[in-house]
Design an enzyme around this catalytic site. Structure first.
Site, PDB file in Angstrom:
ATOM      1  N   ASP A 117      53.210  -3.941  26.136  1.00 49.40           N
ATOM      2  CA  ASP A 117      54.566  -4.207  25.660  1.00 49.40           C
ATOM      3  C   ASP A 117      55.075  -5.531  26.226  1.00 49.40           C
ATOM      4  O   ASP A 117      55.695  -6.326  25.539  1.00 49.40           O
ATOM      5  CB  ASP A 117      55.520  -3.081  26.108  1.00 49.40           C
ATOM      6  CG  ASP A 117      55.289  -1.812  25.324  1.00 49.40           C
ATOM      7  OD1 ASP A 117      54.302  -1.122  25.618  1.00 49.40           O
ATOM      8  OD2 ASP A 117      56.077  -1.522  24.409  1.00 49.40           O
ATOM      9  N   LYS A 123      46.485   2.430  21.300  1.00 48.15           N
ATOM     10  CA  LYS A 123      45.431   1.680  21.997  1.00 48.15           C
ATOM     11  C   LYS A 123      44.507   2.589  22.800  1.00 48.15           C
ATOM     12  O   LYS A 123      43.304   2.347  22.856  1.00 48.15           O
ATOM     13  CB  LYS A 123      46.014   0.567  22.871  1.00 48.15           C
ATOM     14  CG  LYS A 123      46.790   1.067  24.060  1.00 48.15           C
ATOM     15  CD  LYS A 123      47.377  -0.047  24.871  1.00 48.15           C
ATOM     16  CE  LYS A 123      48.358   0.520  25.879  1.00 48.15           C
ATOM     17  NZ  LYS A 123      47.918   1.767  26.546  1.00 48.15           N
ATOM     18  N   LYS A 142      51.055  -2.435  22.401  1.00 45.06           N
ATOM     19  CA  LYS A 142      52.324  -1.886  22.880  1.00 45.06           C
ATOM     20  C   LYS A 142      52.234  -0.365  22.988  1.00 45.06           C
ATOM     21  O   LYS A 142      51.377   0.259  22.334  1.00 45.06           O
ATOM     22  CB  LYS A 142      53.490  -2.309  21.972  1.00 45.06           C
ATOM     23  CG  LYS A 142      53.522  -1.626  20.625  1.00 45.06           C
ATOM     24  CD  LYS A 142      54.682  -2.125  19.788  1.00 45.06           C
ATOM     25  CE  LYS A 142      56.003  -1.536  20.219  1.00 45.06           C
ATOM     26  NZ  LYS A 142      56.118  -0.081  20.066  1.00 45.06           N
ATOM     27  N   LYS A 176      50.920   5.379  32.745  1.00 47.63           N
ATOM     28  CA  LYS A 176      50.927   6.790  32.313  1.00 47.63           C
ATOM     29  C   LYS A 176      49.658   7.518  32.748  1.00 47.63           C
ATOM     30  O   LYS A 176      49.619   8.745  32.817  1.00 47.63           O
ATOM     31  CB  LYS A 176      51.062   6.899  30.789  1.00 47.63           C
ATOM     32  CG  LYS A 176      52.431   6.533  30.252  1.00 47.63           C
ATOM     33  CD  LYS A 176      52.744   7.182  28.916  1.00 47.63           C
ATOM     34  CE  LYS A 176      51.660   7.092  27.863  1.00 47.63           C
ATOM     35  NZ  LYS A 176      51.296   5.732  27.456  1.00 47.63           N
TER      36      LYS A 176
END
Ligand code: SF4
Length: 342
Positions: free
Chosen positions: A184, A72, A67, A98
């Site tokens: 997520d 990560k 998530k 992102k």
């Protein structure tokens, strides 16, 4: 894993609404991008296609989910750095809209994403959308849609389609390709790396927080759905910022009740934040640190682990009951030790 399955991913691309890539979903760029991917496939030719398959047999394609904010990208980049430091040829593909997955591997400079490049020019070269980072790691950011428009899964499929077209996996002779995937929501878009044979193994980064475990359980559901038809299987859970004591016990128990395994634990350390302030991985910024050794050990496990499983996720009720039982146990412990909040 098989590159033939990668090829199928572009042809058969579909989102959670069963319309991904067709343009039927109303996302105008979706269908046109998929046509670009299809075109690149037919241009490969049989000989190149066979070479790609042969090469791909020797390349491990590994998805690392987690998530947002769970660490990560930090974990993936340090695994990549440790593998590269050990002499392996590594490609890291950021699959998070992102587009900052590979920042600490290459000093944090802006890197045009695959999706932006295709959107702007329709045709692109490897040098336009990649950078060579720490110890020769090939860094690529799939990118994401224009905010509010389109499907993030497109970027992932577009990146893989383009890399096929450019014969990158073959010519770079990668030992490992790591896909850093936002987890997520394991919707049709973000499930692309495990769904269509792009990767054959997946790890999930989780803390002992419920929402992180919840996201891991969702990934297990996706693996369970797609593994029987050639999708990825689970390599294990990577516990990030998980302290000894009940946090580790909670992760161990979740692994046990879902038939998963724990690949390793990464303790919280100021060395991580400090390294990122310098725009580097721990492996690069603080190679003698204990934290660097933790990442090297984790990377060695990920590199050698062939015990891949199809986990048994908990249903909503069982997950809620399991979480409550842990809440009760933690509360009981706090009361007996006099540390309960109220
Ligand atoms: S990434 Fe977004 S648009 Fe694409 S399948 Fe998932 S939720 Fe839907």
């Amino acid at each position: 894993m098989g590159a033939h399955r990668q090829g199928r991913s572009a042809q058969g691309g579909r989102c959670g609404a069963e319309s991904w890539g067709s343009g039927d979903c109303g996302r105008s760029q979706c269908g046109s991008l998929n046509r670009i991917i299809r075109k690149s496939e037919t241009g490969l030719g049989q000989a190149a296609y066979r070479r790609l398959i042969e090469m791909a047999k020797n390349t491990k394609h590994i998805a690392i989910y987690g998530k947002g904010g769970i660490g990560k990208s930090t974990t993936t980049s340090n695994i990549s750095a440790a593998l590269a430091e050990a002499g392996h040829r590594v490609i890291q593909i950021g699959c998070d809209p992102k587009s900052d997955s590979t920042n600490t591997l290459r000093g944090g400079d802006y890197l045009p994403t695959v999706i932006d490049s295709l959107r702007d020019s329709g045709k692109t070269r490897l040098e336009d959308i990649s950078a060579i980072g720490f110890k020769g790691i090939l860094c690529i950011e799939a990118g994401g849609p224009v905010p509010g428009v389109g499907c993030a899964g497109r970027g992932i499929n577009a990146a893989v389609g383009l890399l096929q077209e450019l014969n990158v996996f073959e010519e770079f002779e990668a030992d490992y390709v790591l896909y850093d995937v936002l987890g997520d929501v394991v919707c049709g878009g973000f499930a692309v790396p495990i769904r269509d044979g792009i990767t054959d193994r997946a790890y999930v980064v989780s803390s002992s927080d419920f929402m992180a475990v919840y996201a891991a359980n969702n990934l297990f559901k996706a693996i369970g759905k797609y593994a029987p038809s050639g999708g990825a299987r689970l390599g294990g859970i990577i516990g990030n910022s998980v302290l000894p004591g009940y946090p580790q016990a909670l992760i161990e128990d979740f692994a046990k009740v879902t038939g998963a395994s724990v690949a390793g634990y990464v303790p919280r350390s100021p060395v991580v934040a400090q390294s990122e302030l310098y725009g580097k991985t721990v492996i690069e910024a603080s190679p003698q640190s204990d934290q660097a050794e933790v990442y090297r050990k984790l990377a060695a496990h990920v590199a050698s682990n062939e015990q891949l499983t199809v986990p048994a996720p908990l249903n909503v009720t069982d997950l809620r009951d399991w979480a409550r039982s842990w809440g009760d146990a933690i509360n009981k412990e706090a009361v007996s030790s006099g540390t309960a909040a109220n």
